[in-house]
Write a protein that holds these residues in place. Structure first.
Motif, PDB file in Angstrom:
ATOM      1  N   VAL A 180     -67.735  -4.110 -12.044  1.00 19.48           N
ATOM      2  CA  VAL A 180     -68.355  -5.364 -12.481  1.00 19.48           C
ATOM      3  C   VAL A 180     -67.809  -5.789 -13.845  1.00 19.48           C
ATOM      4  O   VAL A 180     -67.739  -4.987 -14.782  1.00 19.48           O
ATOM      5  CB  VAL A 180     -69.887  -5.235 -12.577  1.00 19.48           C
ATOM      6  N   LEU A 181     -67.463  -7.065 -13.924  1.00 22.35           N
ATOM      7  CA  LEU A 181     -67.111  -7.709 -15.189  1.00 22.35           C
ATOM      8  C   LEU A 181     -68.220  -8.681 -15.557  1.00 22.35           C
ATOM      9  O   LEU A 181     -68.573  -9.569 -14.774  1.00 22.35           O
ATOM     10  CB  LEU A 181     -65.792  -8.473 -15.047  1.00 22.35           C
ATOM     11  N   HIS A 267     -66.385   1.640 -14.717  1.00 21.68           N
ATOM     12  CA  HIS A 267     -66.317   0.503 -13.798  1.00 21.68           C
ATOM     13  C   HIS A 267     -67.168  -0.665 -14.288  1.00 21.68           C
ATOM     14  O   HIS A 267     -67.644  -1.476 -13.491  1.00 21.68           O
ATOM     15  CB  HIS A 267     -66.750   0.921 -12.397  1.00 21.68           C
ATOM     16  N   ARG A 268     -67.332  -0.742 -15.616  1.00 21.91           N
ATOM     17  CA  ARG A 268     -68.093  -1.845 -16.209  1.00 21.91           C
ATOM     18  C   ARG A 268     -67.294  -2.425 -17.371  1.00 21.91           C
ATOM     19  O   ARG A 268     -66.849  -1.704 -18.268  1.00 21.91           O
ATOM     20  CB  ARG A 268     -69.456  -1.355 -16.680  1.00 21.91           C
ATOM     21  N   PHE A 291     -69.582   0.683 -21.477  1.00 20.01           N
ATOM     22  CA  PHE A 291     -68.454  -0.196 -21.184  1.00 20.01           C
ATOM     23  C   PHE A 291     -67.130   0.494 -21.504  1.00 20.01           C
ATOM     24  O   PHE A 291     -67.015   1.182 -22.521  1.00 20.01           O
ATOM     25  CB  PHE A 291     -68.546  -1.488 -22.007  1.00 20.01           C
ATOM     26  N   SER A 292     -66.133   0.257 -20.646  1.00 18.55           N
ATOM     27  CA  SER A 292     -64.795   0.810 -20.883  1.00 18.55           C
ATOM     28  C   SER A 292     -63.750  -0.265 -21.134  1.00 18.55           C
ATOM     29  O   SER A 292     -62.587   0.053 -21.386  1.00 18.55           O
ATOM     30  CB  SER A 292     -64.355   1.666 -19.687  1.00 18.55           C
ATOM     31  N   TYR A 293     -64.142  -1.544 -21.055  1.00 18.76           N
ATOM     32  CA  TYR A 293     -63.190  -2.640 -21.220  1.00 18.76           C
ATOM     33  C   TYR A 293     -63.870  -3.767 -21.997  1.00 18.76           C
ATOM     34  O   TYR A 293     -65.026  -4.105 -21.729  1.00 18.76           O
ATOM     35  CB  TYR A 293     -62.722  -3.183 -19.864  1.00 18.76           C
ATOM     36  N   PHE A 382     -60.087  -1.725 -14.471  1.00 20.36           N
ATOM     37  CA  PHE A 382     -60.549  -0.799 -13.429  1.00 20.36           C
ATOM     38  C   PHE A 382     -59.417  -0.049 -12.716  1.00 20.36           C
ATOM     39  O   PHE A 382     -59.472   0.142 -11.495  1.00 20.36           O
ATOM     40  CB  PHE A 382     -61.413  -1.560 -12.413  1.00 20.36           C
ATOM     41  N   HIS A 383     -58.436   0.378 -13.479  1.00 20.62           N
ATOM     42  CA  HIS A 383     -57.366   1.191 -12.903  1.00 20.62           C
ATOM     43  C   HIS A 383     -57.522   2.660 -13.328  1.00 20.62           C
ATOM     44  O   HIS A 383     -58.084   2.955 -14.355  1.00 20.62           O
ATOM     45  CB  HIS A 383     -56.000   0.674 -13.362  1.00 20.62           C
TER      46      HIS A 383
END
Length: 383
Positions: A180-181, A267-268, A291-293, A382-383
């Motif tokens: 999810v973004l 994945h967030r 969050f990772s991004y 998400f890679h």
């Protein structure tokens, strides 16, 4: 430089669809001032040579002008027969440009020009194709769905809404969960703007079809939160902690309960433009466990109003920051009025040994740049 746009380009929904309709505007029949039938053309449309035709039906007006979303760019319209005012003009830049119509000095909404939302108001605008704009065209690829969802907010005490994009394959794979973004708009906009003006749904459809982005869910909620106060309801757009609470306590739990989401931090993601970029920086930096991004489009690591930067303490440990945040993306147009602030934030990153993906685009503080930002950000996720 003149262009040679075909009808298939100028009538593509990526350019013509608006918040109130999908099909291109057609001329509207009306009775003229003499009572005889006449046809009122589109109020702001792109011609095959790339210029913009402006039109306003105002039979009793003494003066009609249009102000584009570029400082000082004003076009006078000429009165024609039966009260139809027109002009054909070059534009200051390409992309989505607001076209504010002034009739005898009064700002009015032209019902025959495309309608969107900006500056906390309905606005007229025109979409002028960029040199490379096919990435947000509506193409013959599988299309995801876009829905309005409603939920009760513990933060505002009322029912709120968010716009949710689901990838085209979502319904066909009931066994699969998706990353999810969370994608935020800018000041004076709302939850509809990323789809209706940014066309992020078409951008993601195209990226997924090309294999450059993974299928994902995108959630867009209103960052102009209204809370009760002494004088009634008021906006809390300047308070990033309010948006943080809304996202963490209301939006994410609702989305993860309603849709098949991957719920771990890997994945967030969160991103936003302008005001939404500071909301993104504040929230992700304070919750690197969630969050990772993070993507900051035409925006800020610190508050543009107060310089608030307490959340930047996480940058003091560059190693821990990089282990937590897989992608830190920052971008801005080279003609943006906030470009000095962007450069100052870049210097903070250098001083703290923080790696970030930094991009500079040709453009202003406009949708032309924000569409390019999200196009370049999506393939990183998400890679």
């Amino acid at each position: 430089m003149q262009k040679n746009y075909t009808a298939s380009i100028l009538e593509n929904p990526g350019l013509t669809s608006t918040v109130i309709q999908f099909d291109p505007l057609l001329p509207r029949p009306a009775a003229g001032p003499d009572g005889q039938g006449m046809e009122i053309p589109c109020g702001a449309c792109v011609l095959p040579d790339g210029r913009v035709q402006l039109c306003m039906y105002a039979p009793n007006a003494q003066e009609v002008r249009v102000k584009f979303s570029s400082p000082g760019f004003i076009v006078p319209l000429q009165r024609g027969e039966r009260g139809l005012w027109t002009a054909v003009t070059e534009t200051p830049t390409a992309g989505m440009l607001t076209t504010e119509f002034f009739v005898d000095g009064n700002s009015v909404l032209n019902p025959m020009a495309p309608i969107g939302f900006a500056d906390n108001n309905p606005v007229n605008y025109v979409n002028v194709p960029e040199a490379e704009f096919d990435f947000y065209q509506c193409k013959d690829v599988p299309h995801g769905s876009v829905s309005h969802e409603f939920f009760r907010s513990s933060v505002t005490g009322r029912t709120e809404t968010c716009v949710v994009y689901l990838p085209a394959e979502y319904a066909a794979h009931p066994e699969k969960a998706y990353p999810v973004l969370y994608l935020q708009h800018g000041y004076g906009e709302n939850e509809t703007c990323w789809t209706m003006q940014g066309h992020v749904n078409f951008i993601l459809d195209n990226e997924i079809a090309a294999g450059t982005a993974v299928p994902m869910i995108v959630v867009m909620c209103n960052g102009m939160l209204q809370l009760p106060g002494d004088g009634g309801r008021s906006w809390r757009h300047a308070d990033p902690a309010c948006m943080e609470d809304f996202l963490l306590h209301d939006v994410i739990p609702f989305v993860e309960g309603r849709f098949r989401c991957l719920t771990d931090r890997d994945h967030r993601a969160m991103a936003g433009l302008s005001m939404g970029s500071f909301q993104t920086c504040w929230t992700t930096f304070r919750h690197l466990d969630l969050f990772s991004y993070a993507g900051l489009f035409s925006g800020f690591m610190r508050s543009p109003r107060t310089g608030e930067g307490a959340h930047l303490g996480v940058l003091d440990d560059a190693g821990a920051f990089h282990r937590a945040l897989k992608v830190f993306f920052r971008a801005m147009g080279d003609k943006d009025p906030f470009f000095d602030a962007f450069r100052q934030d870049s210097e903070i990153c250098r001083e703290k040994n923080i790696r970030c993906i930094e991009k500079i685009y040709d453009g202003y503080h406009l949708w032309k740049v924000w569409r390019e930002c999200v196009r370049d950000f999506l393939p990183l996720l998400f890679h």
